[in-house]
Design a protein around this motif. Sequence first.
Motif, PDB file in Angstrom:
ATOM      1  N   GLU A   1      53.628  46.098  36.056  1.00 54.59           N
ATOM      2  CA  GLU A   1      54.393  46.896  36.997  1.00 54.59           C
ATOM      3  C   GLU A   1      53.576  48.112  37.439  1.00 54.59           C
ATOM      4  O   GLU A   1      52.952  48.790  36.627  1.00 54.59           O
ATOM      5  CB  GLU A   1      55.695  47.368  36.357  1.00 54.59           C
ATOM      6  CG  GLU A   1      56.580  48.179  37.293  1.00 54.59           C
ATOM      7  CD  GLU A   1      57.875  48.630  36.651  1.00 54.59           C
ATOM      8  OE1 GLU A   1      58.634  49.355  37.310  1.00 54.59           O
ATOM      9  OE2 GLU A   1      58.105  48.269  35.473  1.00 54.59           O
ATOM     10  N   GLY A   2      53.569  48.366  38.731  1.00 48.64           N
ATOM     11  CA  GLY A   2      52.864  49.515  39.282  1.00 48.64           C
ATOM     12  C   GLY A   2      51.467  49.221  39.778  1.00 48.64           C
ATOM     13  O   GLY A   2      50.887  50.036  40.489  1.00 48.64           O
ATOM     14  N   PHE A   3      50.914  48.061  39.418  1.00 50.54           N
ATOM     15  CA  PHE A   3      49.589  47.691  39.910  1.00 50.54           C
ATOM     16  C   PHE A   3      49.725  46.904  41.202  1.00 50.54           C
ATOM     17  O   PHE A   3      50.621  46.071  41.362  1.00 50.54           O
ATOM     18  CB  PHE A   3      48.823  46.875  38.866  1.00 50.54           C
ATOM     19  CG  PHE A   3      48.206  47.719  37.792  1.00 50.54           C
ATOM     20  CD1 PHE A   3      46.864  48.072  37.850  1.00 50.54           C
ATOM     21  CD2 PHE A   3      48.979  48.193  36.737  1.00 50.54           C
ATOM     22  CE1 PHE A   3      46.296  48.870  36.874  1.00 50.54           C
ATOM     23  CE2 PHE A   3      48.421  48.990  35.758  1.00 50.54           C
ATOM     24  CZ  PHE A   3      47.082  49.331  35.818  1.00 50.54           C
ATOM     25  N   VAL A   4      48.809  47.167  42.130  1.00 48.15           N
ATOM     26  CA  VAL A   4      48.848  46.543  43.454  1.00 48.15           C
ATOM     27  C   VAL A   4      47.724  45.536  43.637  1.00 48.15           C
ATOM     28  O   VAL A   4      47.939  44.460  44.198  1.00 48.15           O
ATOM     29  CB  VAL A   4      48.776  47.626  44.558  1.00 48.15           C
ATOM     30  CG1 VAL A   4      48.719  46.988  45.941  1.00 48.15           C
ATOM     31  CG2 VAL A   4      49.964  48.573  44.448  1.00 48.15           C
ATOM     32  N   SER A   5      46.516  45.853  43.161  1.00 49.99           N
ATOM     33  CA  SER A   5      45.390  44.948  43.368  1.00 49.99           C
ATOM     34  C   SER A   5      44.297  45.242  42.350  1.00 49.99           C
ATOM     35  O   SER A   5      44.275  46.303  41.720  1.00 49.99           O
ATOM     36  CB  SER A   5      44.812  45.084  44.790  1.00 49.99           C
ATOM     37  OG  SER A   5      44.174  46.346  44.946  1.00 49.99           O
TER      38      SER A   5
ATOM     39  N   VAL B   1      46.728  43.248  36.922  1.00 50.74           N
ATOM     40  CA  VAL B   1      47.400  43.312  38.222  1.00 50.74           C
ATOM     41  C   VAL B   1      48.849  42.834  38.112  1.00 50.74           C
ATOM     42  O   VAL B   1      49.709  43.257  38.892  1.00 50.74           O
ATOM     43  CB  VAL B   1      46.617  42.501  39.274  1.00 50.74           C
ATOM     44  CG1 VAL B   1      47.345  42.494  40.616  1.00 50.74           C
ATOM     45  CG2 VAL B   1      45.223  43.098  39.460  1.00 50.74           C
ATOM     46  N   GLY B   2      49.142  42.004  37.118  1.00 47.50           N
ATOM     47  CA  GLY B   2      50.516  41.555  36.907  1.00 47.50           C
ATOM     48  C   GLY B   2      51.440  42.613  36.355  1.00 47.50           C
ATOM     49  O   GLY B   2      52.665  42.443  36.367  1.00 47.50           O
TER      50      GLY B   2
ATOM     51  N   TYR C   1      41.218  49.232  40.519  1.00 49.01           N
ATOM     52  CA  TYR C   1      42.622  48.811  40.490  1.00 49.01           C
ATOM     53  C   TYR C   1      43.448  49.792  41.311  1.00 49.01           C
ATOM     54  O   TYR C   1      43.569  50.971  40.943  1.00 49.01           O
ATOM     55  CB  TYR C   1      43.157  48.796  39.060  1.00 49.01           C
ATOM     56  CG  TYR C   1      42.458  47.851  38.127  1.00 49.01           C
ATOM     57  CD1 TYR C   1      42.787  46.488  38.094  1.00 49.01           C
ATOM     58  CD2 TYR C   1      41.472  48.310  37.258  1.00 49.01           C
ATOM     59  CE1 TYR C   1      42.145  45.619  37.220  1.00 49.01           C
ATOM     60  CE2 TYR C   1      40.826  47.440  36.384  1.00 49.01           C
ATOM     61  CZ  TYR C   1      41.172  46.104  36.379  1.00 49.01           C
ATOM     62  OH  TYR C   1      40.525  45.250  35.508  1.00 49.01           O
ATOM     63  N   GLU C   2      44.013  49.320  42.406  1.00 48.70           N
ATOM     64  CA  GLU C   2      44.936  50.148  43.176  1.00 48.70           C
ATOM     65  C   GLU C   2      46.284  50.155  42.465  1.00 48.70           C
ATOM     66  O   GLU C   2      46.766  49.115  42.011  1.00 48.70           O
ATOM     67  CB  GLU C   2      45.087  49.611  44.591  1.00 48.70           C
ATOM     68  CG  GLU C   2      43.834  49.736  45.442  1.00 48.70           C
ATOM     69  CD  GLU C   2      44.037  49.195  46.847  1.00 48.70           C
ATOM     70  OE1 GLU C   2      43.834  49.960  47.800  1.00 48.70           O
ATOM     71  OE2 GLU C   2      44.393  48.011  46.971  1.00 48.70           O
TER      72      GLU C   2
ATOM     73  N   LYS D   1      48.602  41.769  44.410  1.00 49.83           N
ATOM     74  CA  LYS D   1      49.895  41.384  43.864  1.00 49.83           C
ATOM     75  C   LYS D   1      50.551  40.301  44.703  1.00 49.83           C
ATOM     76  O   LYS D   1      50.688  40.440  45.910  1.00 49.83           O
ATOM     77  CB  LYS D   1      50.806  42.608  43.797  1.00 49.83           C
ATOM     78  CG  LYS D   1      52.139  42.359  43.119  1.00 49.83           C
ATOM     79  CD  LYS D   1      52.001  42.410  41.602  1.00 49.83           C
ATOM     80  CE  LYS D   1      52.025  43.836  41.114  1.00 49.83           C
ATOM     81  NZ  LYS D   1      51.934  43.968  39.663  1.00 49.83           N
ATOM     82  N   ASP D   2      50.881  39.205  44.060  1.00 48.14           N
ATOM     83  CA  ASP D   2      51.580  38.068  44.679  1.00 48.14           C
ATOM     84  C   ASP D   2      50.727  37.260  45.644  1.00 48.14           C
ATOM     85  O   ASP D   2      51.231  36.371  46.321  1.00 48.14           O
ATOM     86  CB  ASP D   2      52.854  38.519  45.412  1.00 48.14           C
ATOM     87  CG  ASP D   2      53.839  39.184  44.471  1.00 48.14           C
ATOM     88  OD1 ASP D   2      53.908  38.771  43.294  1.00 48.14           O
ATOM     89  OD2 ASP D   2      54.527  40.114  44.914  1.00 48.14           O
TER      90      ASP D   2
END
Length: 220
Positions: A37-41, A34-35, A58-59, A209-210
């Motif tokens: 780039e381009g991955f959301v969850s 998820v960390g 993985y979204e 993410k975040d």
Amino acid sequence: MQATGLIAVWLHVPPHREEEFHAWYELEHIPQVVGLEGFVSGRRYYCDQVFPKFLALYETRDESVEESPGFQHVVTHPTPWSGRIWTFFGKDRIRQNLVRLASVSHGRHPDPGAVLLRAFRAPRDLTAADGLEQGRASADMPGCTRYRLFRQVRDPGHYLEIFDFATPTHAAGPAPAAFFEQPARRRFDDGAGDVVRHVYAATGTPLVKDETVRGAGSPG
């Protein structure tokens, strides 16, 4: 970041390996993926009645993320722990890269406690309008919080529907069974082949993410 892509991974490990398998996912693999780039969850599920037993969803920003340098590096250069875990499941793994055709949320949708997945081969090309129609109809099922329709990137004739439910009880209850017997739904399903439908319960700690989001699943 809006997510229009999905990477779905099915895995199976022997029961005596599950404790370390879950620890690896929680402590290393989900945060690592998820960390990128381009991955959301990243969210995990399981179903005791099917093989492979475990599912990770993985979204992604879009369907191109699977071929990105970051993800390909993770695939081709496993960490020592990943390399060890991979020996547990060996060839017992399926990975699909999908693009979203439609998504319908029913009000505020908390992290699902379960998902009903339906994979199938369609006799015709499905469109966003097809998905929106099914998504709107799914609002009548108690506990259904969201509907999504995806098409496989490498095999465009195959599709995946994901119904998010608040709890496994909602997903496995009588309402979904009745939904699939409705005339409009039977017309949508007419001619479909290779149909597989299962309910997966949430497990582990979903990661967005975040932010970290606690789900309804067990801490497995």
